[in-house]
Design a protein around this motif. Structure first.
Motif, PDB file in Angstrom:
ATOM      1  N   LYS A 178      -8.830 -21.103   7.109  1.00 41.38           N
ATOM      2  CA  LYS A 178      -8.160 -21.995   6.157  1.00 41.38           C
ATOM      3  C   LYS A 178      -7.244 -21.168   5.277  1.00 41.38           C
ATOM      4  CE  LYS A 178     -10.755 -23.565   2.712  1.00 41.38           C
ATOM      5  NZ  LYS A 178     -11.889 -24.099   1.920  1.00 41.38           N
ATOM      6  N   GLN A 179      -6.222 -21.803   4.735  1.00 43.78           N
ATOM      7  CA  GLN A 179      -5.345 -21.119   3.801  1.00 43.78           C
ATOM      8  C   GLN A 179      -5.907 -21.248   2.392  1.00 43.78           C
ATOM      9  OE1 GLN A 179      -1.202 -22.398   4.428  1.00 43.78           O
ATOM     10  NE2 GLN A 179      -1.002 -20.592   5.730  1.00 43.78           N
ATOM     11  N   MET A 180      -5.546 -20.310   1.528  1.00 46.41           N
ATOM     12  CA  MET A 180      -6.089 -20.294   0.177  1.00 46.41           C
ATOM     13  C   MET A 180      -5.226 -19.399  -0.701  1.00 46.41           C
ATOM     14  SD  MET A 180      -9.402 -17.813   0.880  1.00 46.41           S
ATOM     15  CE  MET A 180      -9.806 -18.708   2.390  1.00 46.41           C
ATOM     16  N   PRO A 181      -5.276 -19.564  -2.025  1.00 46.92           N
ATOM     17  CA  PRO A 181      -4.567 -18.637  -2.905  1.00 46.92           C
ATOM     18  C   PRO A 181      -5.166 -17.242  -2.825  1.00 46.92           C
ATOM     19  CG  PRO A 181      -5.946 -20.140  -4.186  1.00 46.92           C
ATOM     20  CD  PRO A 181      -5.954 -20.638  -2.766  1.00 46.92           C
ATOM     21  N   VAL A 182      -4.301 -16.233  -2.889  1.00 46.10           N
ATOM     22  CA  VAL A 182      -4.720 -14.838  -2.762  1.00 46.10           C
ATOM     23  C   VAL A 182      -4.056 -14.014  -3.860  1.00 46.10           C
ATOM     24  CG1 VAL A 182      -4.738 -12.787  -1.285  1.00 46.10           C
ATOM     25  CG2 VAL A 182      -4.948 -15.063  -0.259  1.00 46.10           C
ATOM     26  N   VAL A 183      -4.810 -13.104  -4.455  1.00 40.21           N
ATOM     27  CA  VAL A 183      -4.273 -12.132  -5.398  1.00 40.21           C
ATOM     28  C   VAL A 183      -4.624 -10.736  -4.892  1.00 40.21           C
ATOM     29  CG1 VAL A 183      -4.402 -11.177  -7.732  1.00 40.21           C
ATOM     30  CG2 VAL A 183      -4.331 -13.652  -7.410  1.00 40.21           C
ATOM     31  N   LEU A 184      -3.616  -9.866  -4.834  1.00 42.85           N
ATOM     32  CA  LEU A 184      -3.812  -8.477  -4.448  1.00 42.85           C
ATOM     33  C   LEU A 184      -3.740  -7.609  -5.698  1.00 42.85           C
ATOM     34  CD1 LEU A 184      -1.517  -8.268  -1.278  1.00 42.85           C
ATOM     35  CD2 LEU A 184      -3.910  -8.977  -1.443  1.00 42.85           C
ATOM     36  N   VAL A 185      -4.812  -6.885  -5.972  1.00 39.83           N
ATOM     37  CA  VAL A 185      -4.921  -6.047  -7.170  1.00 39.83           C
ATOM     38  C   VAL A 185      -4.792  -4.583  -6.780  1.00 39.83           C
ATOM     39  CG1 VAL A 185      -6.403  -5.350  -9.082  1.00 39.83           C
ATOM     40  CG2 VAL A 185      -6.381  -7.743  -8.331  1.00 39.83           C
ATOM     41  N   GLU A 186      -3.951  -3.851  -7.512  1.00 33.81           N
ATOM     42  CA  GLU A 186      -3.819  -2.410  -7.324  1.00 33.81           C
ATOM     43  C   GLU A 186      -4.002  -1.720  -8.673  1.00 33.81           C
ATOM     44  OE1 GLU A 186      -0.086  -1.337  -5.334  1.00 33.81           O
ATOM     45  OE2 GLU A 186       0.109  -3.456  -4.810  1.00 33.81           O
ATOM     46  N   THR A 187      -4.748  -0.618  -8.692  1.00 37.55           N
ATOM     47  CA  THR A 187      -4.801   0.245  -9.868  1.00 37.55           C
ATOM     48  C   THR A 187      -4.356   1.627  -9.420  1.00 37.55           C
ATOM     49  OG1 THR A 187      -7.130   0.875  -9.528  1.00 37.55           O
ATOM     50  CG2 THR A 187      -6.701  -1.080 -10.854  1.00 37.55           C
ATOM     51  N   MET A 188      -3.564   2.307 -10.253  1.00 37.62           N
ATOM     52  CA  MET A 188      -2.980   3.567  -9.797  1.00 37.62           C
ATOM     53  C   MET A 188      -2.654   4.503 -10.949  1.00 37.62           C
ATOM     54  SD  MET A 188       0.900   2.338  -8.798  1.00 37.62           S
ATOM     55  CE  MET A 188       0.346   0.916  -7.879  1.00 37.62           C
ATOM     56  N   ASN A 189      -2.486   5.789 -10.609  1.00 41.46           N
ATOM     57  CA  ASN A 189      -2.074   6.785 -11.584  1.00 41.46           C
ATOM     58  C   ASN A 189      -0.581   6.697 -11.884  1.00 41.46           C
ATOM     59  OD1 ASN A 189      -4.673   7.881 -11.503  1.00 41.46           O
ATOM     60  ND2 ASN A 189      -4.143   9.203  -9.783  1.00 41.46           N
ATOM     61  N   GLY A 190       0.193   6.189 -10.932  1.00 44.01           N
ATOM     62  CA  GLY A 190       1.639   6.128 -11.086  1.00 44.01           C
ATOM     63  C   GLY A 190       2.075   5.134 -12.149  1.00 44.01           C
ATOM     64  N   THR A 191       3.327   5.242 -12.532  1.00 43.11           N
ATOM     65  CA  THR A 191       3.936   4.341 -13.502  1.00 43.11           C
ATOM     66  C   THR A 191       4.875   3.387 -12.766  1.00 43.11           C
ATOM     67  OG1 THR A 191       5.828   5.791 -13.895  1.00 43.11           O
ATOM     68  CG2 THR A 191       3.847   6.159 -15.240  1.00 43.11           C
ATOM     69  N   PRO A 192       5.366   2.348 -13.431  1.00 38.82           N
ATOM     70  CA  PRO A 192       6.313   1.453 -12.764  1.00 38.82           C
ATOM     71  C   PRO A 192       7.541   2.186 -12.244  1.00 38.82           C
ATOM     72  CG  PRO A 192       5.507   0.446 -14.775  1.00 38.82           C
ATOM     73  CD  PRO A 192       4.992   1.860 -14.773  1.00 38.82           C
ATOM     74  N   GLU A 193       7.949   3.239 -12.946  1.00 42.15           N
ATOM     75  CA  GLU A 193       9.149   3.975 -12.548  1.00 42.15           C
ATOM     76  C   GLU A 193       8.860   5.057 -11.505  1.00 42.15           C
ATOM     77  OE1 GLU A 193       9.261   2.124 -16.360  1.00 42.15           O
ATOM     78  OE2 GLU A 193       8.036   3.861 -15.767  1.00 42.15           O
ATOM     79  N   ARG A 194       7.627   5.514 -11.450  1.00 43.96           N
ATOM     80  CA  ARG A 194       7.308   6.638 -10.568  1.00 43.96           C
ATOM     81  C   ARG A 194       5.932   6.437  -9.928  1.00 43.96           C
ATOM     82  NH1 ARG A 194       7.192  13.098 -12.281  1.00 43.96           N
ATOM     83  NH2 ARG A 194       6.857  13.899 -10.154  1.00 43.96           N
ATOM     84  N   GLU A 235      -3.221  14.217 -20.870  1.00 47.86           N
ATOM     85  CA  GLU A 235      -4.210  13.263 -21.364  1.00 47.86           C
ATOM     86  C   GLU A 235      -3.674  12.499 -22.566  1.00 47.86           C
ATOM     87  OE1 GLU A 235      -8.877  12.929 -22.760  1.00 47.86           O
ATOM     88  OE2 GLU A 235      -7.970  14.908 -22.543  1.00 47.86           O
ATOM     89  N   GLU A 236      -2.891  13.170 -23.395  1.00 52.49           N
ATOM     90  CA  GLU A 236      -2.329  12.486 -24.560  1.00 52.49           C
ATOM     91  C   GLU A 236      -1.427  11.338 -24.140  1.00 52.49           C
ATOM     92  OE1 GLU A 236       0.453  13.442 -28.499  1.00 52.49           O
ATOM     93  OE2 GLU A 236      -0.232  15.071 -27.199  1.00 52.49           O
ATOM     94  N   ALA A 237      -0.583  11.597 -23.133  1.00 50.51           N
ATOM     95  CA  ALA A 237       0.309  10.540 -22.639  1.00 50.51           C
ATOM     96  C   ALA A 237      -0.498   9.422 -21.976  1.00 50.51           C
ATOM     97  CB  ALA A 237       1.316  11.116 -21.660  1.00 50.51           C
ATOM     98  N   LYS A 238      -1.537   9.811 -21.238  1.00 47.73           N
ATOM     99  CA  LYS A 238      -2.402   8.817 -20.618  1.00 47.73           C
ATOM    100  C   LYS A 238      -3.068   7.940 -21.679  1.00 47.73           C
ATOM    101  CE  LYS A 238      -2.810   9.610 -16.023  1.00 47.73           C
ATOM    102  NZ  LYS A 238      -2.778   8.566 -14.975  1.00 47.73           N
ATOM    103  N   ARG A 239      -3.549   8.592 -22.731  1.00 50.54           N
ATOM    104  CA  ARG A 239      -4.229   7.861 -23.793  1.00 50.54           C
ATOM    105  C   ARG A 239      -3.275   6.887 -24.477  1.00 50.54           C
ATOM    106  NH1 ARG A 239      -5.194  11.741 -26.960  1.00 50.54           N
ATOM    107  NH2 ARG A 239      -7.036  12.477 -25.814  1.00 50.54           N
ATOM    108  N   GLN A 240      -2.048   7.346 -24.724  1.00 50.67           N
ATOM    109  CA  GLN A 240      -1.062   6.477 -25.365  1.00 50.67           C
ATOM    110  C   GLN A 240      -0.768   5.253 -24.493  1.00 50.67           C
ATOM    111  OE1 GLN A 240       2.574   8.421 -26.531  1.00 50.67           O
ATOM    112  NE2 GLN A 240       3.609   6.515 -27.058  1.00 50.67           N
TER     113      GLN A 240
END
Length: 216
Positions: A123-139, A183-188
């Motif tokens: 059957k068809q159904m709504p789907v959400v694909l979740v990604e978590t990553m170290n990268g940023t939107p730009e890189r 880590e400082e940039a990550k924390r921010q």
């Protein structure tokens, strides 16, 4: 009773991917008591990828649910009857985890017809694909769910994507050889974006549940 199945393809029980998926589940559950939300941790299951047994392609017995029996069998059977599906994985080397990719083999191969190369899910159904990553939107080097995105869209329908960028790899950077990261940039970033990411996941869970109820 309507059901949403959440597949957690991350190795850590209480870190980035798990946190996002938990908020999604909370958002979906907040809509109605008639929505059941079930989360499955792939790293807690003993299963294999596609065994090329071709049992799903036997004439007169073809099935769009994998016929190989192991710990993944009841999960695949649940998804076949579900009303919504969420797939979540951290991104390693630009790709989803091995457990998620292995799971997707078992999920999608039975959908594929070698008669006309169509992709048909139970059957068809709504789907959400979740990604978590170290990268940023730009890189970042994420390929998302790769070629499986085509299979998911063809068999289940259009999907939404939910991404959490620049996540913490560890809680204490002083213990590890991770000098390439600040880590400082990550924390921010975390201070500026984490609550937004969690709220976004909650909102998307609520939207999926509302959509399911509207269509029922």
């Amino acid at each position: 009773m309507k059901r949403i199945i959440i597949i957690d393809g991350g190795p850590r029980k209480n870190f980035n991917t798990a946190s996002i998926l938990q908020k999604f589940a909370e958002g979906a559950s907040s809509v109605s008591d008639t929505i059941e939300v079930k989360t499955v941790r792939l790293y807690g299951l003993d299963y294999k990828g596609c065994m090329s047994c071709m049992a799903c392609k036997i004439k007169g017995k073809a099935s769009n649910v994998c016929k190989f029996k192991d710990a993944l069998t009841p999960v695949l059977e649940d998804i076949a009857q579900a009303d919504g599906l969420v797939l979540g994985s951290p991104i390693y080397y630009g790709d989803v985890t091995g457990q998620m990719r292995t799971f997707l083999e078992r999920l999608a191969f039975p959908w594929l017809s070698y008669n006309d190369y169509s992709m048909t899910a139970p059957k068809q159904m709504p789907v959400v694909l979740v990604e978590t990553m170290n990268g940023t939107p730009e890189r970042n080097n994420s390929q998302g769910y790769g070629s499986m995105e085509y299979c998911i869209k063809a068999a289940l329908g259009d999907f939404k994507r939910l991404i959490a960028y620049n996540t913490y790899q560890v809680k204490n950077y002083d213990r590890y050889e991770l000098a390439g990261f600040s880590e400082e940039a990550k924390r921010q970033w975390r201070n500026e974006h984490l609550e937004q990411d969690l709220q976004h996941a909650f909102d998307e869970g609520r939207k999926m549940a509302e959509n399911i109820l509207t269509l029922s």
